[in-house]
Design a protein around this motif. Structure first.
Motif, short mmCIF file in Angstrom:
data_model
loop_
_atom_site.label_atom_id
_atom_site.label_comp_id
_atom_site.label_asym_id
_atom_site.label_seq_id
_atom_site.Cartn_x
_atom_site.Cartn_y
_atom_site.Cartn_z
N VAL A 417 0.84 -1.21 0.00
CA VAL A 417 0.00 0.00 0.00
C VAL A 417 0.87 1.25 0.00
CG1 VAL A 417 -1.64 1.34 1.37
CG2 VAL A 417 -2.00 -1.12 1.04
N ALA A 418 1.97 1.23 0.76
CA ALA A 418 2.86 2.39 0.80
C ALA A 418 3.49 2.63 -0.57
CB ALA A 418 3.95 2.16 1.85
N VAL A 419 3.91 1.57 -1.24
CA VAL A 419 4.48 1.71 -2.59
C VAL A 419 3.42 2.21 -3.56
CG1 VAL A 419 5.46 0.43 -4.53
CG2 VAL A 419 6.29 0.01 -2.22
N PHE A 420 2.23 1.64 -3.47
CA PHE A 420 1.12 2.07 -4.34
C PHE A 420 0.80 3.54 -4.11
CE2 PHE A 420 -3.32 2.47 -5.56
CZ PHE A 420 -3.38 1.76 -6.76
N SER A 421 0.79 3.97 -2.86
CA SER A 421 0.48 5.36 -2.54
C SER A 421 1.53 6.32 -3.08
CB SER A 421 0.36 5.54 -1.02
OG SER A 421 -0.69 4.74 -0.50
#
Length: 518
Positions: A417-421
């Protein structure tokens, strides 16, 4: 005339000096130590790596530099937050590799010619190079550190003398690495000719407004340097050597390459792009995005082809998986090119690397346990593992779910999720969509392997897929129900506990990884 005498901050250098000095001590000790006491070298190496990790504690609150030019304007070594985080990952990964290696003979049979000291010397030397790399602040030191990390790995892969697969794996690794080094050296020489300096901050200043007649030379040098790093990191389309190298190497060495080698290489790529080549962010940023798409897609599709029905190797699946994970690591780096302050995006990459390192080493540790009774290490050898070794099966299932980004592997979900964000925040919607598609593809092979652990074990009379028991140093053939060695137990337990703790408080990883490069 400026003084050539420099003061050396040995406290800042301890995470590098300890494994380097210990590698020489182990090599010399092996000459005099009786063969029956050879396992002591492994435990000594593990203790030294743990001590190197502890020396980071006094450094955690400061920004220390050494090997600086007169006046301290440019330094070659910096023990800042970024360096300490990556050094912790490198030394921790090397420590877990040492625990795996203590109970896993890297040679083909008892009595092989290679002394045990050679193995530990090569592993510690490579770990010292990996610890030096994130603290390097000039291109020469950066390249030397990368070579010190890589060169011992050639010998580690080929340590099984007489093994055709190991020799082929080492040759592919060697040829690809030599090509990468040659390309990087050419690029660095062009950059030096255009800027007149090798220090990263000086290169950035020189590239901001280069003379008109040197602009093309500087851009060519930057491009060649990045291509060389892409070779080293097995970024697609330069990934061809990874599956065969991992499959042919001793299993602890494959685990080491998949985590420590990748973490060290990515730290070098971050320093080169975000610090030295920052003025060219509008060029390397989109390039990193394209490489991320290629790498994650090639890796996940390759892993998808590793099916139990065709007797594929579990290590080969993990090799393709590591290529796909490298693609995810490139996403925040692509996003950092358009950020005013790239600290958040770089912290996201480092946080993802920490998560990946913990759970991937755990998966390799369970694979080492399985190969003690099934040396071929095929996916079918994991069928019904829960029936014979329930704790190992639960640990491996947890590691695979973390890699897939599914509960209860919250840390894996949080990292993705952090990478996607980071991609969405940088307005790289196309990159986020392709990443989402690849995450779905990865679910197939991770869940397929997880389900295999809990399927009905093969009955008597059915082909088991198991070969003769594995050979363990200092012991005869291991029976199928033999107890798990202490080092292997410790490696599985440490990674499982770390994964569970981080899944309970995933924000700790990102908070720990955040920090400025300078």
């Amino acid at each position: 005339m400026p003084s050539l005498v420099q003061s050396v901050d040995w406290t800042a250098l301890t995470p590098v000096v300890i494994p380097a000095a210990l590698s020489l001590a182990v090599l010399v000790a092996d000459l005099f130590l009786p063969r029956r006491h050879a396992p002591l070298l492994g435990w000594l190496s593990a203790a030294g790596l743990a001590a190197a990790l502890l020396t980071e504690i006094p450094l955690r609150d400061g920004h220390r530099t050494t090997f600086c030019q007169t006046g301290g304007a440019s330094c070659s070594y910096a023990a800042d937050h970024f360096a300490l985080v990556v050094q912790a990952l490198v030394l921790g990964g090397a420590l877990l590799t040492a625990l795996l290696s203590v109970t896993t003979d890297p040679r083909p049979a008892p009595g092989a010619a290679a002394p045990t000291g050679e193995y530990w010397f090569l592993l510690l030397s490579s770990a010292a190079g990996g610890a030096l790399l994130p603290a390097s602040r000039d291109l020469a030191t950066l390249l030397v550190a990368l070579e010190v990390t890589t060169l011992p790995a050639f010998a580690l892969v080929a340590l099984r003398r007489g093994d055709r697969l190991a020799g082929e794996a080492a040759l592919k690794f060697f040829l690809s690495s030599v090509t990468a080094t040659a390309v990087s050296l050419l690029g660095i020489s062009f950059v030096y000719a255009a800027t007149g300096t090798l220090h990263l901050t000086g290169v950035a200043q020189g590239l901001t407004h280069p003379p008109d007649h040197l602009g093309t030379l500087a851009k060519t040098g930057a491009a060649l340097t990045l291509v060389g790093f892409a070779f080293k990191l097995a970024v697609a389309p330069f990934h061809f050597w990874v599956p065969d190298t991992y499959a042919g190497a001793p299993l602890p060495v494959a685990a080491y390459l998949s985590v420590v080698g990748k973490a060290a290489g990515f730290s070098g790529l971050i320093l080169v792009t975000v610090v030295a080549f920052r003025p060219y962010a509008d060029v390397w940023g989109p390039a990193m995005g394209v490489l991320a798409v290629l790498t994650m897609t090639v890796g996940n599709v390759g892993a998808l082809r590793q099916r139990p029905g065709v007797e594929r190797s579990a290590v080969r699946l993990l090799a393709w998986s590591s290529i796909g994970q490298a693609g995810y690591l490139l996403v925040p780096l692509a996003a950092a090119s358009s950020a005013d302050s790239p600290a958040h995006e770089i912290g996201t990459t480092v946080a993802y690397a920490l998560m990946y390192g913990v759970v991937n080493l755990g998966a390799f540790a369970v694979a080492a346990l399985v190969t003690r009774t099934a040396p071929a290490g095929r996916l079918t050898d994991y069928r019904g593992l829960y029936a014979s070794r329930p704790l190992a099966a639960l640990a491996l299932a947890f590691f695979l779910l973390c890699l897939a980004g599914l509960p209860p592997g919250i840390i894996g979900l949080f990292a993705k999720v952090a990478v996607f964000s980071s991609a969405v925040g940088a307005r790289h919607g196309w990159l986020a969509v392709i990443m989402a598609v690849n995450v779905v593809i990865a679910l197939v092979y991770y869940l397929r392997w997880t389900a295999l652990l809990f399927t009905r074990p093969e009955q008597a009379g059915e082909p088991s897929g198991e070969l003769s028991p594995a050979v363990v140093p200092g012991a005869g053939p291991a029976p199928a129900l033999a107890g798990t060695p202490a080092g292997l137990t410790a490696a599985i337990a440490l990674t499982a506990v770390a994964g569970l703790v981080l899944s309970g408080a995933p924000q700790l990883v990102l908070r720990y990884a955040q920090g400025s490069l300078l």
